[in-house]
Scaffold this motif. Structure first.
Motif, mmCIF file in Angstrom:
data_model
loop_
_atom_site.group_PDB
_atom_site.id
_atom_site.type_symbol
_atom_site.label_atom_id
_atom_site.label_comp_id
_atom_site.label_asym_id
_atom_site.label_seq_id
_atom_site.Cartn_x
_atom_site.Cartn_y
_atom_site.Cartn_z
ATOM 1 N N TYR A 1 0.838 -1.203 0.000
ATOM 2 C CA TYR A 1 0.000 0.000 0.000
ATOM 3 C C TYR A 1 0.872 1.252 0.000
ATOM 4 C CZ TYR A 1 -2.562 3.987 1.768
ATOM 5 O OH TYR A 1 -3.065 5.264 1.930
ATOM 6 N N GLU B 1 -8.930 2.042 -7.987
ATOM 7 C CA GLU B 1 -9.524 0.905 -7.267
ATOM 8 C C GLU B 1 -8.482 0.189 -6.426
ATOM 9 O OE1 GLU B 1 -11.264 -1.523 -10.318
ATOM 10 O OE2 GLU B 1 -12.890 -0.092 -10.688
ATOM 11 N N GLU B 2 -7.310 0.024 -6.982
ATOM 12 C CA GLU B 2 -6.248 -0.672 -6.248
ATOM 13 C C GLU B 2 -5.800 0.144 -5.046
ATOM 14 O OE1 GLU B 2 -4.151 -3.957 -5.317
ATOM 15 O OE2 GLU B 2 -5.669 -3.723 -6.883
ATOM 16 N N ARG C 1 -8.457 -0.519 -2.426
ATOM 17 C CA ARG C 1 -8.387 -1.907 -1.962
ATOM 18 C C ARG C 1 -7.150 -2.143 -1.096
ATOM 19 N NH1 ARG C 1 -6.657 -6.470 -2.657
ATOM 20 N NH2 ARG C 1 -5.172 -6.056 -4.284
ATOM 21 N N LEU C 2 -6.005 -1.625 -1.541
ATOM 22 C CA LEU C 2 -4.777 -1.799 -0.763
ATOM 23 C C LEU C 2 -4.848 -1.060 0.572
ATOM 24 C CD1 LEU C 2 -1.945 -1.616 -3.434
ATOM 25 C CD2 LEU C 2 -2.376 -3.508 -1.855
ATOM 26 N N GLU D 1 -1.931 -9.191 -2.969
ATOM 27 C CA GLU D 1 -1.855 -7.756 -2.650
ATOM 28 C C GLU D 1 -0.643 -7.122 -3.329
ATOM 29 O OE1 GLU D 1 -4.313 -6.301 -1.192
ATOM 30 O OE2 GLU D 1 -5.329 -8.064 -0.422
ATOM 31 N N GLY E 1 -1.274 -6.852 -6.983
ATOM 32 C CA GLY E 1 -2.172 -5.725 -7.259
ATOM 33 C C GLY E 1 -1.416 -4.413 -7.313
ATOM 34 N N ASP F 1 0.584 -4.269 -10.526
ATOM 35 C CA ASP F 1 -0.278 -3.916 -11.660
ATOM 36 C C ASP F 1 -0.565 -2.417 -11.672
ATOM 37 O OD1 ASP F 1 -0.398 -6.523 -12.575
ATOM 38 O OD2 ASP F 1 -2.372 -6.927 -11.692
ATOM 39 N N ALA F 2 -0.863 -1.851 -10.503
ATOM 40 C CA ALA F 2 -1.146 -0.411 -10.425
ATOM 41 C C ALA F 2 0.068 0.397 -10.889
ATOM 42 C CB ALA F 2 -1.552 -0.027 -9.000
#
Length: 159
Positions: free
Chosen positions: A34, A98-99, A102-103, A126, A129, A132-133
């Motif tokens: 995150y 969105e990520e 979510r994170l 996680e 994700g 990817d972001a």
């Protein structure tokens, strides 16, 4: 290598490539994933500030709550439709937003819910994700809507 990239690499190292990481490693890995995305967005936004000596101070102005609210809006097609924009760019921006949300949720669980036991594959997802972001952001970072998103991350929404 930039600080956000270092954080992303650290998140992957903490979680590891095979099952066997401790709960502390899995939790720190999720939290670090995150913070990697958080610091990527802050760094990208502050790069737009022309005075290099003030970027650090500007970076400290970003608030997690504001960034979440903006990201929730950017991810919602009805709240922010992005009319006339390239649908591929919009999809990637929405994925980043969105990520982020979510994170942030996962980080709160990893950092504060001691009753939650993390599975290695969950923690690894996680990190994936966040990766990817990062990838999507690097593809769209110079577009107008991505730059507008960065500016909005600093400004408290009205109403």
């Amino acid at each position: 290598m930039s600080y956000p990239d270092e954080l992303l690499r650290l998140a992957a190292e903490l979680v590891g490539t095979t099952a066997g990481a401790t709960q502390a490693e899995l939790r720190r890995g999720v939290s670090t994933a995150y913070y990697a995305l958080f610091h990527l967005l802050v760094a990208e936004a502050t790069l737009n500030w022309s005075r290099d000596s003030s970027r650090g101070a500007l970076g400290r102005m970003f608030e997690h709550r504001v960034m979440r609210a903006v990201s929730e809006r950017a991810a919602a097609p009805k709240a922010t439709p992005f009319p006339g924009e390239d649908p591929t760019v919009v999809a990637k921006l929405r994925a980043v937003a969105e990520e982020f949300v979510r994170l942030q949720d996962s980080r709160h669980i990893a950092d504060y819910d001691n009753g939650r036991v993390w599975d290695w594959s969950e923690a690894l997802l996680e990190v994936y994700g966040a990766e990817d972001a990062f990838k999507y952001w690097k593809e769209i970072r110079h577009t107008d809507i991505a730059q507008e998103y960065l500016v909005s991350l600093l400004i408290r929404p009205r109403g």
